[in-house]
Enzyme design. Structure first.
Site, PDB file in Angstrom:
ATOM      1  N   TYR A   1     -11.137  43.515 -14.246  1.00  0.00           N
ATOM      2  CA  TYR A   1     -12.591  43.710 -14.197  1.00  0.00           C
ATOM      3  C   TYR A   1     -13.082  44.452 -15.437  1.00  0.00           C
ATOM      4  O   TYR A   1     -14.087  44.069 -16.061  1.00  0.00           O
ATOM      5  CB  TYR A   1     -12.946  44.469 -12.922  1.00  0.00           C
ATOM      6  CG  TYR A   1     -14.413  44.694 -12.697  1.00  0.00           C
ATOM      7  CD1 TYR A   1     -15.244  43.656 -12.299  1.00  0.00           C
ATOM      8  CD2 TYR A   1     -14.958  45.964 -12.848  1.00  0.00           C
ATOM      9  CE1 TYR A   1     -16.591  43.871 -12.058  1.00  0.00           C
ATOM     10  CE2 TYR A   1     -16.307  46.186 -12.611  1.00  0.00           C
ATOM     11  CZ  TYR A   1     -17.119  45.142 -12.214  1.00  0.00           C
ATOM     12  OH  TYR A   1     -18.464  45.355 -11.985  1.00  0.00           O
TER      13      TYR A   1
ATOM     14  N   SER B   1     -20.465  47.122 -17.008  1.00  0.00           N
ATOM     15  CA  SER B   1     -20.070  48.113 -16.016  1.00  0.00           C
ATOM     16  C   SER B   1     -19.499  49.328 -16.720  1.00  0.00           C
ATOM     17  O   SER B   1     -18.945  49.216 -17.818  1.00  0.00           O
ATOM     18  CB  SER B   1     -19.002  47.523 -15.087  1.00  0.00           C
ATOM     19  OG  SER B   1     -18.423  48.517 -14.276  1.00  0.00           O
TER      20      SER B   1
ATOM     21  N   LYS C   1     -15.679  43.093 -18.298  1.00  0.00           N
ATOM     22  CA  LYS C   1     -16.938  43.782 -18.561  1.00  0.00           C
ATOM     23  C   LYS C   1     -17.005  44.311 -19.993  1.00  0.00           C
ATOM     24  O   LYS C   1     -18.088  44.374 -20.583  1.00  0.00           O
ATOM     25  CB  LYS C   1     -17.145  44.919 -17.554  1.00  0.00           C
ATOM     26  CG  LYS C   1     -17.382  44.430 -16.129  1.00  0.00           C
ATOM     27  CD  LYS C   1     -18.584  43.506 -16.043  1.00  0.00           C
ATOM     28  CE  LYS C   1     -18.954  43.141 -14.621  1.00  0.00           C
ATOM     29  NZ  LYS C   1     -20.139  42.250 -14.552  1.00  0.00           N
TER      30      LYS C   1
END
Length: 202
Positions: free
Chosen positions: A64, A51, A68
């Protein structure tokens, strides 16, 4: 995937760990399951989902983004380990209108970022003649590549290897005019050894 977005100061450790388990460990476990088969047959294509949050950070997404970014290191390592077995490993950073993003995107953007526009990039990256060790962004019909880069840097003499010496040389140390993609992790050490050797020879 899942999200548990909160600023780091308000994030429960359990939510940090859960997001890492789903994204990073989930990716590692799924890949580990097929890795021996790919090695044995001398062919494989692995596409991992990273991401732009992992590449550049994103407010409220420490968990997150960390997961990632971890996937980037995993994919880059496996692209090296898999090369001699005909295994190519790539990363995709998708932007699509999904359940994860329906509360983030305005309606018109949500409709423009179709999953189909991402799947075209995914199909290319896992194709027989596709590349390896690529980080590709895809969303809304826009396709791009991301790179981790390193510049030439500066070799400081021993007496300047201090915080003050680094501060004085910061403009040169942080100069991006010599940036080049980092092909593998040990390139940092190899480059430093080359600079030291060159300096020793005068």
């Amino acid at each position: 995937g899942i999200l548990r977005d909160r600023t780091f100061s308000k994030m429960e450790p359990a939510d940090f760990e859960l997001v890492l388990r789903v994204h990073l460990l989930g990716t590692a476990y799924a890949t580990h399951a097929v890795w021996p088969v790919m090695r044995e047959q001398g062919y494989g294509r692995v596409l991992m989902t990273s991401s732009s949050s992992g590449l550049g950070g994103n407010f409220g997404q420490a968990n997150y983004a960390a997961a990632k970014a971890g996937i980037i290191g995993l994919a880059k390592t496996l692209s090296l380990e898999g090369a001699k077995y005909g295994i190519r490993v790539n990363l995709i950073a998708p932007t699509a209108g999904t359940r994860m993003t329906e509360d983030i995107f305005p309606e018109e953007a949500f409709n423009a970022f179709t999953p189909e526009s991402v799947s075209a990039a995914a199909a290319f990256l896992v194709s027989e003649d596709g590349p390896s060790n690529v980080m590709m962004g895809a969303g809304g019909g826009v396709y791009q590549c991301f790179w981790l880069t390193m510049n030439d840097g500066v070799l400081l003499p021993p007496e300047q290897r201090t915080a003050e010496g680094i501060a004085a040389a910061w403009k040169l140390i942080s100069d991006r005019s010599s940036d080049a993609p980092l092909a593998y992790g040990m390139e940092q050490q190899t480059h430093a050894i080359e600079m030291l050797t060159k300096a020793a020879k005068g």
